[in-house]
Design an enzyme around this catalytic site. Structure first.
Site, PDB file in Angstrom:
ATOM      1  CG  MET A   1      -1.627   1.300   1.497  1.00  0.00           C
ATOM      2  SD  MET A   1      -2.717   1.224   2.927  1.00  0.00           S
ATOM      3  CE  MET A   1      -1.538   1.102   4.260  1.00  0.00           C
ATOM      4  CG  ASN A   2       1.855   3.947  -2.908  1.00  0.00           C
ATOM      5  OD1 ASN A   2       1.453   2.933  -3.435  1.00  0.00           O
ATOM      6  ND2 ASN A   2       2.016   5.057  -3.584  1.00  0.00           N
ATOM      7  CG  ASP A   3       0.434   8.061  -2.490  1.00  0.00           C
ATOM      8  OD1 ASP A   3       1.468   7.545  -2.056  1.00  0.00           O
ATOM      9  OD2 ASP A   3       0.385   8.704  -3.552  1.00  0.00           O
TER      10      ASP A   3
HETATM   11  N1  DQQ Z   1       2.201   7.953  -5.488  1.00  0.00           N
HETATM   12  C1  DQQ Z   1       1.281   7.838  -6.575  1.00  0.00           C
HETATM   13  C2  DQQ Z   1       1.382   9.112  -7.332  1.00  0.00           C
HETATM   14  C3  DQQ Z   1       1.932  10.045  -6.327  1.00  0.00           C
HETATM   15  C4  DQQ Z   1       2.899   9.204  -5.573  1.00  0.00           C
HETATM   16  C5  DQQ Z   1       1.627   6.605  -7.375  1.00  0.00           C
HETATM   17  C6  DQQ Z   1       3.264   9.743  -4.223  1.00  0.00           C
HETATM   18  O1  DQQ Z   1       0.119   9.545  -7.833  1.00  0.00           O
HETATM   19  O2  DQQ Z   1       2.505  11.192  -6.908  1.00  0.00           O
HETATM   20  O3  DQQ Z   1       1.502   5.455  -6.564  1.00  0.00           O
HETATM   21  O4  DQQ Z   1       3.682   8.750  -3.350  1.00  0.00           O
END
Ligand code: DQQ
Length: 531
Positions: free
Chosen positions: A18-20
């Site tokens: 997971m990220n954002d």
């Molecule tokens: N993560 C997304 C982008 C964003 C970046 C891609 C920031 O939209 O700019 O996974 O962590």
């Protein structure tokens, strides 16, 4: 595969990467969180929008993936975006699609069925994309649309992060229908040298009132916060200033503390944060992504990577008038189990005092510190900054707590203050620090000393609140003026072997510590029971 580092009350998917945080909102009795999610692996890639719902932002139910890459305008990734609740009850979701040619475009999606409080099905607008990079903006420098806000001309505004050369900036678009857009002649704001701005967030705060504000509120009692996630350094920076709706520009109160060169939302491991207005409780709530700091190999082995912070309420600091205050949402208190109180525990120079609370892996700690000068020493000078960690000694610090420590103190994470000096009016600015350097004996773990400065006003005691959850420590100083999230991977100080201590490494002061500590229950985070 699960592991002992898995957290108990922080949101994370069942497995994989997971990220954002994306598109947080409150709708029809449920809090929704979407997130950048790789359903196939514990490393970044094949990015979709994971989806979960909660009644209280603590206990979560996983739902099916909301958006997947399946058309030319997002086939290389359904990237970050934001939700806007329209006055007629409709929901608009804008997100960045990475196209087949790796061009960043903005796409529109909306719920298929607004009478479904779970918002299970999402429809992509048939004529996506609704925005492509404008002239002068690189095809890979145009991403992460914000929640929209409406101006007096009845047009919605959306801002999108970008850069020109090394100048980080945010473009503003106006729209009536979220399909047709006009680009503003002005940037919302730009700061030379800050590089690409990702995940821009833009929101009003009330300078005198007690509540958070809807994104469209403006007026004399309102300031606006501009936040950018700096791609070059992976740090979330914010500044407080004034928004001029006439030409859609924003000016910081203090140009020396502009976006990217001044305040950070979190001085630890933290990125790509996003707020939303919770209309149920009239508060603004902040989500943020905490990455792992072990190796990719370790992540693949444990089968998951990353978590979200505890959601935090965000307010303007009415005392300093220069910064925000962040505080865990009040719903965290519902996890509190047994409670321990310690009054004025004296910690002498160079000593460590155990706090007898049993296992110390799931805790909510509130601690206040008073300083007592040793008669023989007078008022000495401290260090400026956090130095190389909690082993550095000076007259006035460091002192604080040792979290997730084992009995032998072979693993420990100090969370501490280090004063540089004490002035005659008794107000001071202190360093607030977290030292990961001795947090784990595991190989391949990145361990840093995190440093922040925090104002302490003359009528205030030094205070910290610390949330401990197995492999994450979120620390708030002075009511949330500064926050540090850190990641730790103890090998000895786990489950029943984890302990909590007070420590004082200053040479010229005694510390008197008063603490309230709660063991915290685990949150229920599991698949939605559809049957
Ligand atoms: N993560 C997304 C982008 C964003 C970046 C891609 C920031 O939209 O700019 O996974 O962590």
């Amino acid at each position: 595969m699960l592991s002992w580092q898995r957290t108990a009350f922080h949101f994370q998917p069942q497995t994989n990467w997971m990220n954002d945080p994306n598109g947080p909102l409150f709708y029809s009795g449920w809090y929704h969180i979407f997130y950048q999610y790789n359903p196939d692996s514990a490393v970044w890639g094949n990015i979709t929008w994971g989806h979960a719902v909660s009644r209280d932002m603590i206990h979560w139910l996983y739902l099916p993936i909301a958006l997947v890459p399946d058309t030319w305008h997002d086939i290389n990734g359904v990237w970050s975006g934001s939700a806007t609740l329209l006055p007629d009850g409709k929901i608009v979701m804008l997100y960045t699609g990475n196209t087949a040619q790796n061009v960043q475009v903005q796409n529109l999606a909306y719920p298929a069925n607004l009478s479904d409080p779970l918002l299970l099905d999402w429809v992509k607008y048939a004529d996506n994309p609704v925005l492509v990079p404008p002239p002068g903006i690189g095809p890979k420098d145009f991403r992460d649309p914000t929640t929209a806000w409406i101006g007096p001309d009845e047009k919605w505004r959306v801002t999108i992060g970008s850069k020109v050369n090394k100048t980080g900036l945010s473009l503003v678009y106006r729209t009536k229908d979220f399909i047709h857009y006009e680009l503003s002649d002005h940037y919302l704001h730009a700061v030379p040298g800050t590089g690409m701005w990702e995940c821009v967030d833009f929101f009003p705060v009330s300078v005198n009132g007690p509540n958070g504000l809807d994104s469209s509120v403006n007026g004399p009692e309102v300031k606006h916060v501009l936040k950018a996630s700096l791609d070059d350094t992976k740090v979330d920076h914010y500044a407080i200033g004034t928004y001029f709706v006439e030409n859609d520009t924003w000016v910081p109160d203090n140009p020396h503390e502009d976006v990217g060169i001044g305040l950070k939302l979190d001085y630890g491991r933290y990125y790509a944060s996003k707020t939303f207005y919770d209309q149920q409780k009239q508060r603004r709530v902040l989500w943020g992504w905490i990455n792992e700091s072990d190796s990719e190999t370790a992540d693949l082995k444990k089968g998951w990577a990353s978590l979200q912070t505890i959601p935090r309420t965000v307010l303007f600091d009415k005392k300093t008038r220069t910064n925000l205050l962040q505080w865990p949402v009040e719903e965290v208190d519902s996890l509190r189990l047994s409670n321990f109180e310690f009054e004025e525990v004296v910690v002498k120079p160079g000593s460590v005092v155990p706090l007898d609370i049993g296992p110390a892996t799931q805790l909510d700690i509130f601690a206040e510190f008073e300083i007592e000068f040793l008669a023989s020493k007078g008022i000495g000078k401290g260090n400026v900054g956090c130095g190389s960690g909690a082993v550095d000694r000076s007259a006035l610090g460091p002192f604080g707590i040792l979290a997730i420590a084992d009995d032998q103190l072979s693993e420990l994470t100090p969370i501490y203050f280090h004063l540089s000096s004490i002035t005659s009016d008794a107000s001071l600015t202190t360093s607030f620090c977290v030292d990961e350097t001795r947090s784990s004996m595991a190989p391949d773990v990145s361990k840093l000393v995190f440093e922040s400065k925090v104002p302490v006003l003359s009528d205030e005691k030094l205070s910290m609140r610390v949330l401990v959850d197995h492999s994450i420590i979120e620390s708030f100083a002075q009511g949330g003026r500064t926050v540090i999230s850190s990641r730790v991977y103890p090998t000895e100080a786990i489950y029943g072997a984890a302990r909590l201590f007070l420590f004082n490494n200053a040479t010229d002061i005694n510390i008197k510590a008063s603490l309230k500590i709660w063991q915290l229950n685990s949150a229920f985070i599991r698949p939605f029971p559809f049957d």
